[in-house]
Design a protein around this motif. Structure first.
Motif, PDB file in Angstrom:
ATOM      1  N   PHE A   1       2.653  15.844  41.203  1.00 46.59           N
ATOM      2  CA  PHE A   1       2.398  14.846  42.238  1.00 46.59           C
ATOM      3  C   PHE A   1       3.072  13.508  41.939  1.00 46.59           C
ATOM      4  O   PHE A   1       2.833  12.529  42.628  1.00 46.59           O
ATOM      5  N   GLU A   2       3.894  13.477  40.899  1.00 45.31           N
ATOM      6  CA  GLU A   2       4.595  12.257  40.521  1.00 45.31           C
ATOM      7  C   GLU A   2       6.092  12.525  40.458  1.00 45.31           C
ATOM      8  O   GLU A   2       6.514  13.674  40.296  1.00 45.31           O
ATOM      9  N   PRO A   3       6.917  11.489  40.586  1.00 42.87           N
ATOM     10  CA  PRO A   3       8.371  11.693  40.473  1.00 42.87           C
ATOM     11  C   PRO A   3       8.727  12.240  39.092  1.00 42.87           C
ATOM     12  O   PRO A   3       8.046  11.961  38.096  1.00 42.87           O
ATOM     13  N   VAL A   4       9.789  13.033  39.033  1.00 50.54           N
ATOM     14  CA  VAL A   4      10.259  13.549  37.744  1.00 50.54           C
ATOM     15  C   VAL A   4      10.737  12.375  36.903  1.00 50.54           C
ATOM     16  O   VAL A   4      11.514  11.539  37.355  1.00 50.54           O
ATOM     17  N   GLY A   5      10.254  12.309  35.669  1.00 50.68           N
ATOM     18  CA  GLY A   5      10.636  11.204  34.794  1.00 50.68           C
ATOM     19  C   GLY A   5      12.053  11.338  34.285  1.00 50.68           C
ATOM     20  O   GLY A   5      12.622  12.438  34.229  1.00 50.68           O
ATOM     21  N   LYS A   6      12.620  10.225  33.901  1.00 52.86           N
ATOM     22  CA  LYS A   6      13.960  10.239  33.297  1.00 52.86           C
ATOM     23  C   LYS A   6      13.863  10.920  31.938  1.00 52.86           C
ATOM     24  O   LYS A   6      13.056  10.541  31.100  1.00 52.86           O
ATOM     25  N   THR A   7      14.679  11.943  31.753  1.00 54.05           N
ATOM     26  CA  THR A   7      14.544  12.797  30.566  1.00 54.05           C
ATOM     27  C   THR A   7      15.889  13.040  29.907  1.00 54.05           C
ATOM     28  O   THR A   7      16.908  13.234  30.588  1.00 54.05           O
ATOM     29  N   ILE A   8      15.869  13.033  28.587  1.00 57.16           N
ATOM     30  CA  ILE A   8      17.050  13.326  27.775  1.00 57.16           C
ATOM     31  C   ILE A   8      16.754  14.562  26.935  1.00 57.16           C
ATOM     32  O   ILE A   8      15.723  14.630  26.257  1.00 57.16           O
ATOM     33  N   TYR A   9      17.665  15.556  26.990  1.00 52.24           N
ATOM     34  CA  TYR A   9      17.519  16.786  26.210  1.00 52.24           C
ATOM     35  C   TYR A   9      18.485  16.728  25.032  1.00 52.24           C
ATOM     36  O   TYR A   9      19.693  16.504  25.210  1.00 52.24           O
ATOM     37  N   MET A  10      17.929  16.920  23.831  1.00 53.96           N
ATOM     38  CA  MET A  10      18.726  16.830  22.605  1.00 53.96           C
ATOM     39  C   MET A  10      18.819  18.187  21.911  1.00 53.96           C
ATOM     40  O   MET A  10      17.909  19.012  22.028  1.00 53.96           O
ATOM     41  N   PHE A  11      19.879  18.347  21.199  1.00 51.35           N
ATOM     42  CA  PHE A  11      20.097  19.555  20.392  1.00 51.35           C
ATOM     43  C   PHE A  11      19.136  19.516  19.205  1.00 51.35           C
ATOM     44  O   PHE A  11      19.158  18.589  18.408  1.00 51.35           O
ATOM     45  N   ASP A  12      18.288  20.559  19.063  1.00 56.24           N
ATOM     46  CA  ASP A  12      17.322  20.606  17.965  1.00 56.24           C
ATOM     47  C   ASP A  12      18.017  21.067  16.696  1.00 56.24           C
ATOM     48  O   ASP A  12      18.504  22.195  16.606  1.00 56.24           O
TER      49      ASP A  12
END
Length: 843
Positions: A645-656
């Motif tokens: 019910f909320e906008p998708v947050g700004k997200t960063i995906y990193m190499f584990d």
């Protein structure tokens, strides 16, 4: 005559003797109960006798009245228990009023944001600088899940790493051992249920327990399970913080002020208060962080335990809402439903005024005062309310298991609690007086001269209050119907939202040890080769939760970053396993060594950074006191991982790079081959899993089921609101049924005459139904704007929300009309089909 003159005096003397003898024999009774008391007792007994006879004589009226009141009171009791349970949350802790969690409020270019985690050195700094204001300052981990084992017994339980003192702060009730059990870094404290699961009826104290198949610890204490209506109710074990330090659980962050991955708990002294202490310590971090972090103006805030449950959704740094809105919502519904039941009583009592009019007239003619009549009618009301209360207790006891399952509670009716019965008695008296007030005042006002001549004792306007009450009754019911429709629409609106990935056949499983990570490549090759799964990948958090929100990113080159980015560490196959949709660039790959310093952004992150050509851009990040430059290699469509019910947050995906998996605790995501039977596929995955990690249980979660839990709060509201609305409609229909019955009885002769003159059943049905239809239409005119106002306000709590379409209100109005007509039609058709000869015979 002479005989009579002799006999009468003798008889008179004998009578007088008998009289004095009777008085003497009953003197003690008269002394104990004076004549005034006897008269009062007799009057009360008479009132109750008459009230009981009226109920027995009018069984239909009694069933409708008592049934309606009992239903309303049962709902009020259940809601009262729910509210009491919520308001008593955490009150089992003796230090309840003095415990708080330390939060950090920050500022950035978007406004303010809040961190629920704190830096590791914060607890020590507060103890050193402001120790006089606190009895306890403790550091802990976030809640975690671990596998506890002893011998062949293995259980998965939730717990925390905690500094010593937690047992005193949370006032543990020790079953075995002492509260000082965490002084030893190789110790563990277990809840009573966890100890029983591991050791059965044997004494757990000083026994050995292995954590995640690695560390051997000694049980130094067993405490009673924390009650269900409290935070920490899932805490089945507590590990010493020193053990976390030894295992490097805190990633060497003991002196870093920019890593907020842990929790600081405090217990203030009894000589101060939360506001004063908050003001004193608010700038502790500001004095310690570097210049770049200081630009976020971090300020500490003590969030009291008394507000954790109901006030945990912060709208500003100091103002919070939350579950308190449910208290007001359910409390209002309970009051309204009980009001509807009381309105039924008032309406039916005044509708029966024709039958009671002559009774009132005769009583007044023989000398009854108005206050005596008022007392009579109030006694009837109290008797009906008392019977309804007894019946409501039965209904509540029957309904409470279902109510608990829907509300996710463990409530029960406190039969042995004196306050409950005192509250119940007060409740009965209050409801009886409220429900009986109008009938008592109305009926007692009849003029004896009019009613004994055949009149009703009241003017034609006497029906107006009944109509007003019916309108009020249906206005509330229609408002509830509209509310239920809107809540269900909002849930469906959230469920229909694009996820940005495919949930079909997607599962994840938690790895408590590092065994799976160490053998990941072999396991992956085996499962892919068997055709059981089509892809698999590691990640730090689940597909339905980003988990980490980290600041310190700089994409402008000025050295000034911004906070609040969701940050997820994943292995190269994560995008393929999820089914990412790339807008630009590519996915992570094992083939490119440079991908170890690569990142992938979602759409929201690109928009926030205002990057026109993000692929190839460099972004600096300072995490764990280490500054690294990353290169953007791809941009994906927003993947919905948090609130629907909320906008998708700004997200960063990193190499584990394995930083998070050295002690276990990561996840493996697997997509089951759609061509295989799911049950057989899970058996094969478990078999391969056990080959490399036999000490840990194979526990999996379907991602679609995990995502569905995000709607649990709204679905709970919808289910409860639906039940309450249905009950409200049912109570209203009971009242309408009673009124229709008495209206048909009142107009029996009129109906007979109309039938003789040629009126059809349809004509008579329309005649008897139209008044109720008009009342329902008036109710709709009142309820629709009220419902729009409140539901529009409720929807404002959600950024992603449905609209209030006009057909919602039309559907509610039509539904109410249909329900009313169905209710009235039975009595209307019954009266219309009656033989007119019988009704007109007396004429």
């Amino acid at each position: 005559m002479r005989w009579l003159s002799i006999t009468l005096p003798r008889a008179n003397i004998a009578a007088q003797f008998e009289y004095f003898f009777a008085v003497a024999c009953n003197y003690s009774l008269y002394r104990e109960f004076p004549p005034e008391t006897n008269t009062c007792r007799s009057m009360i007994k008479s009132y109750l006798t008459i009230a009981w006879r009226n109920l027995v004589k009018n069984k239909g009226y009694a069933i409708i009245n008592i049934g309606g009141l009992a239903t309303g009171m049962a709902i009020a009791i259940l809601i009262g228990l729910y509210i009491f349970d919520e308001l008593s949350w955490n009150k089992n802790f003796k230090n309840y009023a003095r415990i708080a969690r330390v939060l950090v409020n920050n500022e950035n270019s978007s406004g303010w944001y809040q961190q629920w985690g704190t830096a590791t050195p914060l607890a020590a700094e507060i103890r050193a600088a402001y120790g006089g204001d606190f009895d306890q300052v403790l550091l802990s981990s976030q809640g975690m899940t671990a596998v506890l084992s002893t011998g062949d017994t293995k259980i998965s339980q939730d717990g925390y790493y905690f500094e010593p003192g937690v047992a005193d702060m949370l006032s543990f009730e020790m079953v075995r051992g002492s509260r000082d059990g965490l002084r030893n870094p190789e110790s563990i404290m277990l809840s009573e249920s966890a100890a029983k699961s591991l050791f059965g009826s044997d004494d757990a104290l000083n026994k050995s327990v292995r954590i995640d198949g690695q560390t051997e610890l000694m049980v130094t204490g067993v405490y009673k399970d924390i009650p269900a209506n409290a935070d920490f109710n899932d805490m089945r074990f507590v590990l010493p913080w020193q053990l976390a330090v030894q295992k490097n659980f805190n990633n060497n962050n003991g002196n870093q002020w920019d890593h907020n991955g842990f929790i600081t708990w405090v217990q203030i002294t009894g000589k101060t208060d939360m506001a004063t202490v908050t003001h004193r310590i608010k700038d502790v971090m500001l004095k310690r962080v570097d210049a770049e972090f200081a630009q976020h103006k971090p300020q500490l805030y003590l969030h009291p335990m008394s507000r954790w449950r109901l006030y945990s959704e912060f709208e500003s740094p100091q103002h919070a809402g939350g579950r308190i809105r449910f208290i007001w919502l359910y409390g209002s519904i309970g009051c309204f439903v009980l009001l509807l039941a009381c309105i039924n009583f008032m309406n039916l009592a005044t509708a029966r005024s024709e039958k009671r009019a002559k009774e009132v007239g005769i009583r007044k003619s023989v000398g009854s005062a108005r206050k005596q009549l008022i007392s009579q009618f109030f006694s009837e009301s109290l008797l009906v309310t008392l019977l309804a209360f007894c019946f409501s207790l039965v209904l509540s006891q029957i309904a409470i298991p279902l109510f608990n399952s829907v509300a996710e509670k463990q409530m029960h009716i406190p039969w042995d609690n004196a306050m409950f019965w005192l509250s119940g008695l007060t409740f009965v008296v209050f409801t009886g007086l409220c429900a009986g007030s109008y009938p008592a005042l109305y009926l007692s006002s009849f003029q004896p001269a009019k009613v004994l001549k055949g009149g009703s004792g009241s003017s034609r306007s006497g029906a107006l209050p009944r109509k007003v009450l019916v309108v009020l009754q249906f206005s509330v019911s229609i408002t509830l119907i509209i509310g239920v429709i809107v809540v269900f629409r909002q849930i469906e609106f959230g469920k229909s939202r694009s996820l940005g990935y495919n949930q079909d056949g997607l599962i994840y499983t938690w790895t408590p040890t590092r065994e799976i990570h160490d053998h990941y490549d072999v396991l992956r090759h085996e499962l892919l080769g068997s055709g059981v799964v089509t892809s698999m990948a590691e990640s730090v958090n689940t597909p339905t939760n980003v988990g980490f929100h980290i600041g310190g990113y700089d994409w402008t080159g000025t050295g000034i970053g911004d906070g609040g980015f969701g940050t997820a560490w994943v292995s190269p196959d994560f995008g393929k396993t999820m089914g990412w949709d790339f807008i630009a660039g590519r996915d992570f790959s094992y083939e490119f060594a440079s991908d170890s310093n690569a990142i992938i952004l979602n759409e929201s992150a690109v928009k926030f950074m205002h990057l026109e050509n993000p692929v190839g851009q460099t972004i600096k990040s300072t995490i764990f006191d280490k500054t690294t430059t990353y290169t953007v290699i791809g941009v994906i469509r927003d993947m919905l991982q948090e609130s629907p019910f909320e906008p998708v947050g700004k997200t960063i995906y990193m190499f584990d790079k394995g930083m998070w998996s050295k002690n276990g605790g990561t996840l493996v995501n697997l997509r089951i081959n759609p061509g295989m039977n799911t049950r057989e596929a899970l058996i094969e995955i478990e078999r391969a899993w056990k080959k490399y990690d036999p000490s840990s249980p194979f526990q999996y979660t379907f991602v679609d089921a995990d995502y569905a839990r995000k709607f649990s709060e709204e679905e709970r509201i919808a289910k409860l609101a639906f039940v309450f609305a249905a009950m409200a409609i049912g109570i209203s229909c009971l009242g309408i049924l009673g009124l229709a019955s008495y209206m048909a009885e009142q107009r029996t002769r009129e109906i007979g005459i109309r039938k003789v003159l040629g009126a059809t059943v349809t004509n008579l049905w329309a005649l008897l139904s139209k008044d109720f239809v008009v009342l329902v239409l008036v109710s709709c005119a009142i309820a629709i704007p009220v419902a729009w106002y409140f539901m529009n306000g409720w929807l404002q709590n959600y950024s992603y929300r449905t609209d209030l379409s006009w057909y919602i209100f039309v559907a509610a109005a039509i539904g109410s009309l249909i329900i009313t007509l169905l209710t009235v039609s039975y009595q209307a058709i019954k009266a219309a089909m009656a033989n007119p000869v019988r009704s007109l015979r007396s004429e």
